[in-house]
Design a protein around this motif. Sequence first.
Motif, PDB file in Angstrom:
ATOM      1  N   ALA A  25       4.060  -5.464 -12.719  1.00 25.76           N
ATOM      2  CA  ALA A  25       3.313  -5.105 -13.913  1.00 25.76           C
ATOM      3  C   ALA A  25       3.518  -3.652 -14.319  1.00 25.76           C
ATOM      4  O   ALA A  25       2.605  -2.979 -14.757  1.00 25.76           O
ATOM      5  CB  ALA A  25       1.822  -5.371 -13.672  1.00 25.76           C
ATOM      6  N   GLY A  26       4.738  -3.130 -14.130  1.00 23.58           N
ATOM      7  CA  GLY A  26       5.052  -1.800 -14.624  1.00 23.58           C
ATOM      8  C   GLY A  26       4.315  -0.703 -13.906  1.00 23.58           C
ATOM      9  O   GLY A  26       4.478  -0.505 -12.714  1.00 23.58           O
ATOM     10  N   ARG A  27       3.466   0.025 -14.620  1.00 28.43           N
ATOM     11  CA  ARG A  27       2.839   1.232 -14.100  1.00 28.43           C
ATOM     12  C   ARG A  27       2.031   0.998 -12.827  1.00 28.43           C
ATOM     13  O   ARG A  27       2.135   1.771 -11.877  1.00 28.43           O
ATOM     14  CB  ARG A  27       1.990   1.884 -15.184  1.00 28.43           C
ATOM     15  N   PRO A  28       1.197  -0.055 -12.719  1.00 27.19           N
ATOM     16  CA  PRO A  28       0.467  -0.269 -11.463  1.00 27.19           C
ATOM     17  C   PRO A  28       1.403  -0.419 -10.269  1.00 27.19           C
ATOM     18  O   PRO A  28       1.128   0.086  -9.190  1.00 27.19           O
ATOM     19  CB  PRO A  28      -0.331  -1.548 -11.732  1.00 27.19           C
ATOM     20  N   ARG A  29       2.531  -1.136 -10.452  1.00 27.37           N
ATOM     21  CA  ARG A  29       3.482  -1.306  -9.362  1.00 27.37           C
ATOM     22  C   ARG A  29       4.109   0.044  -8.991  1.00 27.37           C
ATOM     23  O   ARG A  29       4.347   0.338  -7.833  1.00 27.37           O
ATOM     24  CB  ARG A  29       4.575  -2.304  -9.753  1.00 27.37           C
ATOM     25  N   THR A  30       4.397   0.858  -9.986  1.00 29.16           N
ATOM     26  CA  THR A  30       4.959   2.175  -9.724  1.00 29.16           C
ATOM     27  C   THR A  30       3.981   3.032  -8.946  1.00 29.16           C
ATOM     28  O   THR A  30       4.368   3.766  -8.030  1.00 29.16           O
ATOM     29  CB  THR A  30       5.336   2.868 -11.040  1.00 29.16           C
ATOM     30  N   ALA A  31       2.697   2.954  -9.268  1.00 33.49           N
ATOM     31  CA  ALA A  31       1.682   3.714  -8.548  1.00 33.49           C
ATOM     32  C   ALA A  31       1.634   3.302  -7.081  1.00 33.49           C
ATOM     33  O   ALA A  31       1.487   4.154  -6.191  1.00 33.49           O
ATOM     34  CB  ALA A  31       0.319   3.519  -9.204  1.00 33.49           C
ATOM     35  N   VAL A  32       1.751   2.016  -6.797  1.00 32.29           N
ATOM     36  CA  VAL A  32       1.760   1.548  -5.418  1.00 32.29           C
ATOM     37  C   VAL A  32       2.985   2.089  -4.694  1.00 32.29           C
ATOM     38  O   VAL A  32       2.890   2.568  -3.557  1.00 32.29           O
ATOM     39  CB  VAL A  32       1.732   0.009  -5.359  1.00 32.29           C
ATOM     40  N   ALA A  33       4.145   2.040  -5.331  1.00 35.28           N
ATOM     41  CA  ALA A  33       5.362   2.571  -4.718  1.00 35.28           C
ATOM     42  C   ALA A  33       5.222   4.056  -4.412  1.00 35.28           C
ATOM     43  O   ALA A  33       5.680   4.538  -3.371  1.00 35.28           O
ATOM     44  CB  ALA A  33       6.566   2.310  -5.623  1.00 35.28           C
ATOM     45  N   ASP A  34       4.577   4.778  -5.310  1.00 32.09           N
ATOM     46  CA  ASP A  34       4.359   6.212  -5.086  1.00 32.09           C
ATOM     47  C   ASP A  34       3.459   6.442  -3.875  1.00 32.09           C
ATOM     48  O   ASP A  34       3.692   7.369  -3.083  1.00 32.09           O
ATOM     49  CB  ASP A  34       3.734   6.857  -6.328  1.00 32.09           C
ATOM     50  N   ARG A  35       2.416   5.616  -3.728  1.00 29.69           N
ATOM     51  CA  ARG A  35       1.525   5.770  -2.571  1.00 29.69           C
ATOM     52  C   ARG A  35       2.245   5.424  -1.267  1.00 29.69           C
ATOM     53  O   ARG A  35       2.017   6.052  -0.225  1.00 29.69           O
ATOM     54  CB  ARG A  35       0.270   4.911  -2.747  1.00 29.69           C
ATOM     55  N   ILE A  36       3.121   4.422  -1.335  1.00 34.53           N
ATOM     56  CA  ILE A  36       3.910   4.073  -0.153  1.00 34.53           C
ATOM     57  C   ILE A  36       4.829   5.226   0.229  1.00 34.53           C
ATOM     58  O   ILE A  36       4.923   5.614   1.401  1.00 34.53           O
ATOM     59  CB  ILE A  36       4.720   2.788  -0.419  1.00 34.53           C
ATOM     60  N   ALA A  37       5.499   5.809  -0.757  1.00 37.35           N
ATOM     61  CA  ALA A  37       6.387   6.936  -0.496  1.00 37.35           C
ATOM     62  C   ALA A  37       5.621   8.101   0.112  1.00 37.35           C
ATOM     63  O   ALA A  37       6.100   8.758   1.055  1.00 37.35           O
ATOM     64  CB  ALA A  37       7.082   7.368  -1.790  1.00 37.35           C
ATOM     65  N   ALA A  38       4.419   8.367  -0.395  1.00 37.42           N
ATOM     66  CA  ALA A  38       3.609   9.464   0.132  1.00 37.42           C
ATOM     67  C   ALA A  38       3.185   9.193   1.569  1.00 37.42           C
ATOM     68  O   ALA A  38       3.163  10.113   2.406  1.00 37.42           O
ATOM     69  CB  ALA A  38       2.380   9.673  -0.756  1.00 37.42           C
ATOM     70  N   ALA A  39       2.868   7.947   1.881  1.00 37.84           N
ATOM     71  CA  ALA A  39       2.466   7.603   3.255  1.00 37.84           C
ATOM     72  C   ALA A  39       3.623   7.810   4.220  1.00 37.84           C
ATOM     73  O   ALA A  39       3.445   8.356   5.324  1.00 37.84           O
ATOM     74  CB  ALA A  39       1.978   6.158   3.305  1.00 37.84           C
ATOM     75  N   PHE A  40       4.818   7.390   3.832  1.00 39.00           N
ATOM     76  CA  PHE A  40       5.984   7.614   4.672  1.00 39.00           C
ATOM     77  C   PHE A  40       6.203   9.108   4.908  1.00 39.00           C
ATOM     78  O   PHE A  40       6.453   9.550   6.034  1.00 39.00           O
ATOM     79  CB  PHE A  40       7.234   7.007   4.033  1.00 39.00           C
ATOM     80  N   ALA A  41       6.122   9.887   3.839  1.00 41.27           N
ATOM     81  CA  ALA A  41       6.343  11.333   3.955  1.00 41.27           C
ATOM     82  C   ALA A  41       5.309  11.979   4.873  1.00 41.27           C
ATOM     83  O   ALA A  41       5.644  12.814   5.720  1.00 41.27           O
ATOM     84  CB  ALA A  41       6.314  11.973   2.570  1.00 41.27           C
ATOM     85  N   ASP A  42       4.051  11.591   4.729  1.00 38.06           N
ATOM     86  CA  ASP A  42       2.987  12.151   5.566  1.00 38.06           C
ATOM     87  C   ASP A  42       3.209  11.843   7.048  1.00 38.06           C
ATOM     88  O   ASP A  42       2.843  12.640   7.913  1.00 38.06           O
ATOM     89  CB  ASP A  42       1.624  11.610   5.131  1.00 38.06           C
ATOM     90  N   ALA A  43       3.791  10.678   7.330  1.00 36.85           N
ATOM     91  CA  ALA A  43       4.021  10.277   8.722  1.00 36.85           C
ATOM     92  C   ALA A  43       5.315  10.846   9.288  1.00 36.85           C
ATOM     93  O   ALA A  43       5.595  10.667  10.485  1.00 36.85           O
ATOM     94  CB  ALA A  43       4.043   8.756   8.820  1.00 36.85           C
ATOM     95  N   GLY A  44       6.110  11.498   8.458  1.00 37.21           N
ATOM     96  CA  GLY A  44       7.364  12.069   8.934  1.00 37.21           C
ATOM     97  C   GLY A  44       8.435  11.031   9.194  1.00 37.21           C
ATOM     98  O   GLY A  44       9.254  11.177  10.110  1.00 37.21           O
TER      99      GLY A  44
END
Length: 314
Positions: free
Chosen positions: A20-39
């Motif tokens: 659904a466009g923007r909502p899916r992009t927001a989820v992907a962004d949160r996933i990317a941030a979680a990976f980055a935070d965990a190193g």
Amino acid sequence: MNDAPEERARQARATAAGGAGRPRTAVADRIAAAFADAGVDGVAHAVDIDRGTEVGYGADRLVCTASVHKLCLLLALHRLAAAGRLDLTEQVECAVEGRTPGGTGLAAMLDAPRMSLRDLAYLMIAVSDNAAADLLLARVGLEEVNHTTEALGLRLTRAVESFGATQEGMREDAGPAGARALTDPLVLARLRALDPTHGNRSTPRELTSLLRALWRDEFLPAAHGAAVRRLLGLQVWPHRLASGFPFDDVQVFGKTGTLPTLRAEAGVVAYPDGGRYAVAVFTRAADTGLVVPAADAVIGVVGRTAVDGLRGIA
């Protein structure tokens, strides 16, 4: 998992745009941030088993499957049984000599029991027993495992070696220092086991596709599908995908995979309201230590983030 950063971003946008466009992009962004935070460098995919909606991050990137590939072997075993080509109660002599090493199940036993194929499958999934897996693989064959994934339409999923062969390759690549060398970044850089073009491999999206077909009884006869799902529900490891769903009424079924710096899990999360979600998360940690709790925990964080996105939870 060594794509350039711009390619990883492109893959994340492509996965996100599938819904659904923007909502899916927001989820992907949160996933990317979680990976980055965990190193960690990570990829993920999740799909609503009944609706087909999906979210993810780098979902089509090729990954080393490690013990997650035992899921493919399990399906091949039950596919042969469903076709009448083997009997799951067939007994196997589990000799000590030549046994694939490991820290769980038969691999850690000192004596030689006699077990059925279905009980070997239990050990292979519940405690990720490498010795049990290779006994089953000797009975089923790599070719049949690949015929099974091909029948599911999985173009990139491939079994090329036994679990013992992966271990032997790591021993060869590590050199005379042995297991102690497997925390050395220079040694890790030459490990064939961490090269997805060399060993057993798949992608997060193909693994969730496999799980979706299994949960919808679209591939195996219902009785065999139920038997496979039962085993995935008996896995004992709570520290990866299951850690993101600490609720008594939410069931988590899964299969973990581990290699030096690599931690992964593919599984299904089932909610009491009937929601069912297939999830696959693969990570590579910057920290080369054998114990990196953040790298384990982020699999649960990412799984929960993806499932919440599919359930419409901000």
